[in-house]
Design an enzyme around this catalytic site. Structure first.
Site, PDB file in Angstrom:
ATOM      1  N   ARG A  21      18.173 -22.037  -2.167  1.00  0.00           N
ATOM      2  CA  ARG A  21      18.036 -23.436  -1.884  1.00  0.00           C
ATOM      3  C   ARG A  21      18.497 -23.915  -3.518  1.00  0.00           C
ATOM      4  O   ARG A  21      19.069 -24.926  -3.753  1.00  0.00           O
ATOM      5  CB  ARG A  21      16.550 -23.856  -1.472  1.00  0.00           C
ATOM      6  CG  ARG A  21      16.635 -25.285  -1.484  1.00  0.00           C
ATOM      7  CD  ARG A  21      15.039 -25.293  -1.036  1.00  0.00           C
ATOM      8  NE  ARG A  21      14.521 -26.699  -0.881  1.00  0.00           N
ATOM      9  CZ  ARG A  21      13.804 -27.512  -2.197  1.00  0.00           C
ATOM     10  NH1 ARG A  21      13.412 -26.680  -3.021  1.00  0.00           N
ATOM     11  NH2 ARG A  21      13.120 -28.563  -1.795  1.00  0.00           N
ATOM     12  N   CYS A  73      24.421  -1.899   1.052  1.00  0.00           N
ATOM     13  CA  CYS A  73      25.798  -1.792   1.486  1.00  0.00           C
ATOM     14  C   CYS A  73      26.692  -0.530   0.875  1.00  0.00           C
ATOM     15  O   CYS A  73      26.931  -0.635  -0.468  1.00  0.00           O
ATOM     16  CB  CYS A  73      26.589  -3.053   1.486  1.00  0.00           C
ATOM     17  SG  CYS A  73      28.328  -2.717   1.911  1.00  0.00           S
ATOM     18  N   GLY A 102      17.788  -6.555  -6.080  1.00  0.00           N
ATOM     19  CA  GLY A 102      17.172  -5.760  -7.184  1.00  0.00           C
ATOM     20  C   GLY A 102      18.267  -5.029  -8.099  1.00  0.00           C
ATOM     21  O   GLY A 102      19.535  -5.459  -8.173  1.00  0.00           O
ATOM     22  N   ASP A 127       9.142  -5.279  -5.684  1.00  0.00           N
ATOM     23  CA  ASP A 127       8.729  -4.076  -6.646  1.00  0.00           C
ATOM     24  C   ASP A 127       8.409  -4.608  -7.974  1.00  0.00           C
ATOM     25  O   ASP A 127       7.760  -3.665  -8.690  1.00  0.00           O
ATOM     26  CB  ASP A 127       9.856  -3.220  -6.442  1.00  0.00           C
ATOM     27  CG  ASP A 127      10.130  -2.360  -5.133  1.00  0.00           C
ATOM     28  OD1 ASP A 127       9.410  -2.632  -4.266  1.00  0.00           O
ATOM     29  OD2 ASP A 127      11.253  -1.926  -4.879  1.00  0.00           O
ATOM     30  N   ARG A 162     -16.717   5.370   4.683  1.00  0.00           N
ATOM     31  CA  ARG A 162     -15.241   6.448   4.837  1.00  0.00           C
ATOM     32  C   ARG A 162     -14.746   6.271   3.406  1.00  0.00           C
ATOM     33  O   ARG A 162     -14.998   5.345   2.615  1.00  0.00           O
ATOM     34  CB  ARG A 162     -14.541   6.099   5.645  1.00  0.00           C
ATOM     35  CG  ARG A 162     -14.939   6.549   7.230  1.00  0.00           C
ATOM     36  CD  ARG A 162     -13.793   6.047   8.120  1.00  0.00           C
ATOM     37  NE  ARG A 162     -14.307   6.758   9.597  1.00  0.00           N
ATOM     38  CZ  ARG A 162     -13.756   6.080  10.645  1.00  0.00           C
ATOM     39  NH1 ARG A 162     -13.142   5.153  10.805  1.00  0.00           N
ATOM     40  NH2 ARG A 162     -14.088   6.657  11.719  1.00  0.00           N
ATOM     41  N   ALA A 186     -10.221  -0.606  -6.365  1.00  0.00           N
ATOM     42  CA  ALA A 186      -9.905   0.912  -5.952  1.00  0.00           C
ATOM     43  C   ALA A 186     -10.528   1.866  -6.913  1.00  0.00           C
ATOM     44  O   ALA A 186     -10.785   1.685  -7.956  1.00  0.00           O
ATOM     45  CB  ALA A 186      -8.510   1.233  -5.919  1.00  0.00           C
ATOM     46  N   LYS A 215     -20.643   5.165  -1.694  1.00  0.00           N
ATOM     47  CA  LYS A 215     -20.584   5.608  -0.263  1.00  0.00           C
ATOM     48  C   LYS A 215     -19.201   5.626   0.386  1.00  0.00           C
ATOM     49  O   LYS A 215     -18.929   6.078   1.176  1.00  0.00           O
ATOM     50  CB  LYS A 215     -21.618   5.038   0.538  1.00  0.00           C
ATOM     51  CG  LYS A 215     -22.960   5.421   0.044  1.00  0.00           C
ATOM     52  CD  LYS A 215     -24.105   5.353   1.294  1.00  0.00           C
ATOM     53  CE  LYS A 215     -25.338   5.977   1.104  1.00  0.00           C
ATOM     54  NZ  LYS A 215     -25.822   5.557  -0.201  1.00  0.00           N
ATOM     55  N   HIS A 216     -18.256   4.452  -0.022  1.00  0.00           N
ATOM     56  CA  HIS A 216     -16.967   4.203   0.553  1.00  0.00           C
ATOM     57  C   HIS A 216     -15.765   4.000  -0.635  1.00  0.00           C
ATOM     58  O   HIS A 216     -16.444   3.681  -1.648  1.00  0.00           O
ATOM     59  CB  HIS A 216     -16.951   2.932   1.332  1.00  0.00           C
ATOM     60  CG  HIS A 216     -17.580   1.750   0.632  1.00  0.00           C
ATOM     61  ND1 HIS A 216     -19.027   1.393   0.381  1.00  0.00           N
ATOM     62  CD2 HIS A 216     -16.648   0.775  -0.100  1.00  0.00           C
ATOM     63  CE1 HIS A 216     -18.792   0.378  -0.022  1.00  0.00           C
ATOM     64  NE2 HIS A 216     -17.936   0.045  -0.445  1.00  0.00           N
ATOM     65  N   ARG A 244      -9.433   8.636   6.001  1.00  0.00           N
ATOM     66  CA  ARG A 244      -8.495   8.366   6.824  1.00  0.00           C
ATOM     67  C   ARG A 244      -7.237   7.835   5.746  1.00  0.00           C
ATOM     68  O   ARG A 244      -7.514   7.937   4.559  1.00  0.00           O
ATOM     69  CB  ARG A 244      -8.555   7.105   7.711  1.00  0.00           C
ATOM     70  CG  ARG A 244      -9.623   7.360   8.372  1.00  0.00           C
ATOM     71  CD  ARG A 244      -9.223   7.985   9.801  1.00  0.00           C
ATOM     72  NE  ARG A 244     -10.268   7.868  11.054  1.00  0.00           N
ATOM     73  CZ  ARG A 244     -11.466   8.854  11.112  1.00  0.00           C
ATOM     74  NH1 ARG A 244     -11.489   9.932  10.295  1.00  0.00           N
ATOM     75  NH2 ARG A 244     -12.110   8.626  12.231  1.00  0.00           N
TER      76      ARG A 244
HETATM   77  O1  F6P Z   1      12.764  -2.551  -2.602  1.00  0.00           O
HETATM   78  C1  F6P Z   1      11.964  -2.928  -1.832  1.00  0.00           C
HETATM   79  C2  F6P Z   1      11.318  -1.748  -0.850  1.00  0.00           C
HETATM   80  O2  F6P Z   1      10.529  -2.422   0.150  1.00  0.00           O
HETATM   81  C3  F6P Z   1      10.733  -0.725  -1.719  1.00  0.00           C
HETATM   82  O3  F6P Z   1       9.344  -1.022  -1.941  1.00  0.00           O
HETATM   83  C4  F6P Z   1      10.709   0.400  -0.735  1.00  0.00           C
HETATM   84  O4  F6P Z   1      10.824   1.447  -1.565  1.00  0.00           O
HETATM   85  C5  F6P Z   1      12.120   0.256  -0.076  1.00  0.00           C
HETATM   86  O5  F6P Z   1      12.336  -1.307  -0.243  1.00  0.00           O
HETATM   87  C6  F6P Z   1      12.004   0.332   1.438  1.00  0.00           C
HETATM   88  O6  F6P Z   1      13.460   0.174   2.054  1.00  0.00           O
HETATM   89  P1  F6P Z   1      13.878  -0.242   3.362  1.00  0.00           P
HETATM   90  O7  F6P Z   1      13.501  -1.397   3.874  1.00  0.00           O
HETATM   91  O8  F6P Z   1      15.364   0.185   3.294  1.00  0.00           O
HETATM   92  O9  F6P Z   1      13.192   1.076   4.184  1.00  0.00           O
END
Ligand code: F6P
Length: 320
Positions: A21, A73, A102, A127, A162, A186, A215-216, A244
């Site tokens: 835009r 592409c 990117g 990313d 967990r 985390a 505990k978790h 998990r």
């Molecule tokens: O670059 C963005 C991204 O989501 C990355 O974090 C991940 O590695 C990749 O693209 C996944 O690509 P696709 O959507 O082609 O599976």
């Protein structure tokens, strides 16, 4: 320049629409013809473009994804594909292109620039892995999405006492994992930049916190590391905690962009079209120290990534 194009390439990111835009409106307002190129570089190869006007980009600022669609592409990397793309530019009189995407997209922009179509790169990826820029469009929205999802995971993890091992996107960059790891508190964070003996590190951290009454546990792992299911099994066996694993996946890429992403995308898109207006190409628009600046595209692609190990250290000191 009288005629320009805009495209989005690589993985979509929230805020790409705001950037489109901000390219289209100032471009049209100063009398330029602006083409939206569909599906990234593929649209150039397949002659799939549309002329945009100031109303074509109404009601998109709040939408995730990209109205121009996107693609990775491979054909564009080959000479034949590149030639088709250049022919399309000539057919429509396109003199410059804004490429929102990117690192891979920037390399495409560099190659097109080398063949006489000046491009401006705008960093759009969840990313945050574009070395030349402190920030990439989509990162903040994605970080918040991860945080919200993990907050929900925490509810169930806490109820069941967990451990959940959570795989986060980020390509080869650990920023999403590290910063979401801090935001959710985390117990352990595993990123590709600092990742020796993952199992030992995670198990030691869990055992240490068990001794203090915890505990978790939430364990954040960057996608490049992988093996979250195996790691969960190992934790269950070695720490005696039910564990998990979950791969958050593409849900991380969607959603309405945050205010930060909308504003940053708008400023970056505007700067990109300003450069083209002045006849300047072969640049990338980036954020440095909270300012929007631009660098030579070749220089930007050759910059080296600095890992912020201090943040990683702090994250672990406060999550015990
Ligand atoms: O670059 C963005 C991204 O989501 C990355 O974090 C991940 O590695 C990749 O693209 C996944 O690509 P696709 O959507 O082609 O599976």
């Amino acid at each position: 320049m009288k005629t320009i194009g805009v495209l989005t390439s690589g993985g979509d990111a929230p805020g790409m629409n705001a950037a489109i835009r901000a390219v289209v409106r100032p471009g049209c307002e100063c009398g330029m013809k602006v083409y939206g190129i569909n599906n990234g570089y593929r649209g150039l190869i397949e002659d799939d473009l549309q002329e945009l006007n100031i109303r074509s980009v109404s009601d998109i600022i709040h939408r995730g994804g990209t109205m121009l669609h996107t693609a990775r592409c491979l054909e564009f990397k080959e000479e034949e594909g590149m030639q088709k793309a250049i022919d399309t530019c000539k057919k429509y009189g396109i003199e410059g292109i804004v490429v929102i995407g990117g690192d891979g997209s920037f390399r495409g922009a560099r190659d097109l620039s080398l063949r006489g179509i000046p491009c401006i790169g705008v960093p759009g990826t969840i990313d945050n892995d574009i070395v030349s820029s402190d920030y990439t469009i989509g990162y903040d929205t994605c970080l918040n999405t991860i945080m919200q999802m993990v907050d929900r995971i925490r509810d169930t993890v806490e109820s069941h006492s967990r451990c959940m091992v959570i795989e986060v996107m980020g390509n080869r960059c650990g920023d999403l994992t590290l910063n979401s790891g801090i935001a959710v508190g985390a117990t352990a964070i595993v990123i590709p930049e600092i990742s020796s003996d993952v199992e030992k590190h995670v198990i030691e951290r869990i055992n240490r916190t068990i001794k203090t009454g915890k505990k978790h546990f939430l364990i954040m792992v960057a996608e490049g590391i992988g093996g979250v299911a195996e790691l969960a099994k190992k934790i269950q066996n070695e720490c005696g905690v039910e564990a998990r694993s979950i791969v958050l996946g593409h849900v991380q890429r969607g959603g309405s962009p945050s205010a930060r992403d909308r504003v940053t995308a708008s400023l970056m898109g505007y700067e990109a079209v300003e450069l083209l207006k002045q006849g300047i190409g072969n640049r990338v628009v980036v954020m440095k120290d909270d300012k929007i600046v631009n660098y030579d595209i070749y220089e930007a692609l050759n910059m080296e990534r600095q890992v912020n190990s201090q943040i990683y250290k702090i994250a672990h000191e406060i999550s015990i």
